[in-house]
Design an enzyme around this catalytic site. Structure first.
Site, PDB file in Angstrom:
ATOM      1  N   TYR A  67       0.856  -1.189   0.000  1.00 36.35           N
ATOM      2  CA  TYR A  67       0.000   0.000   0.000  1.00 36.35           C
ATOM      3  C   TYR A  67       0.891   1.238   0.000  1.00 36.35           C
ATOM      4  CZ  TYR A  67      -3.718  -3.208   1.579  1.00 36.35           C
ATOM      5  OH  TYR A  67      -4.630  -4.234   1.688  1.00 36.35           O
ATOM      6  N   PHE A  78      -1.456  -7.247   1.679  1.00 33.02           N
ATOM      7  CA  PHE A  78      -2.869  -7.009   2.007  1.00 33.02           C
ATOM      8  C   PHE A  78      -3.088  -6.536   3.447  1.00 33.02           C
ATOM      9  CE2 PHE A  78      -3.176 -10.105  -1.526  1.00 33.02           C
ATOM     10  CZ  PHE A  78      -3.901  -9.335  -2.421  1.00 33.02           C
TER      11      PHE A  78
END
Length: 221
Positions: A67, A78
């Site tokens: 991210y 994730f």
């Protein structure tokens, strides 16, 4: 660099760290972290390996990029740091767990609890510049993480690989399906999930069934 990696990974990866491509990659990473905001925090780049020893790996989940928003990435694909709102892909993962296993939606988006049970949460690229998706791709990380998959393929048996989306599915060529298991589906991102390629894949119950068949403890998802 090595201090954040479990000792059994250190033994396996020492020679890889000495290769010219990795030295070039690490010089790039050092420069990027010195001159830009990058994620995950530098001491968490190898968190996937520190959180899940090689000897304990029984499931592998493959992501693509960390991210790239502030405070999100923690070195596990994730996964987000505690207290951070869940990104769309993670929400869809948790929704599938809810319906597949009949459990409550998890409060914490930190997936370290999975890693501690033998789930290697591996991104293909381990670093990224803030707000610049894909900015550290094709710098050498993919060579390194392909090597990780190949190591697991060669040195272990009965590992379950969860390949979500087109990018992850391409890694199947590195996996011997005579010795390991591959479960594939669409990616949990809204674009894929809303087209019907993610939900109801039942990967979490299927994984536990395979582990049970091999007399291994199930994952508490």
């Amino acid at each position: 660099m090595l201090k954040n990696i479990h000792s059994d990974w250190q033994t396996l990866l020492q020679s890889e760290f000495e290769k010219p491509y990795f030295k070039n990659l690490w010089n790039f990473v050092e420069n990027e972290y010195d001159s830009n905001i990058c994620y995950p925090p530098k001491n968490e780049i190898f968190n996937a390996f520190n959180s899940c020893a090689f000897k304990d790996v029984k499931v592998v989940i493959l992501g693509q990029d960390p991210y790239h928003g502030p405070g999100q990435a923690n070195g596990l694909c994730f996964s987000v740091t505690d207290g951070i709102s869940h990104p769309p892909s993670l929400k869809n993962i948790f929704k599938e767990i809810e319906t597949d296993l009949g459990t409550n939606y998890p409060e914490s988006g930190n997936l370290e609890r999975w890693a501690n049970q033998g789930v290697l949460l591996l991104n293909a690229t381990l670093t990224v510049r803030e707000h610049d998706a894909g900015s550290h791709q094709k710098k050498g990380w993919e060579t390194f993480t392909d090597h990780i998959i190949s190591l697991i393929n060669a040195k272990k048996e009965g590992v379950i690989f969860l390949l979500w989306g087109g990018y992850a599915k391409k890694k199947s060529k590195l996996i011997d399906t005579e010795r390991h298991y591959i479960l594939t589906s669409g990616h949990p991102s809204p674009l894929s999930a809303n087209r019907g390629y993610w939900f109801n894949n039942k990967h979490f119950s299927k994984t536990n069934s395979l582990l049970q068949r091999n007399t291994q403890s199930e994952i508490l998802w």
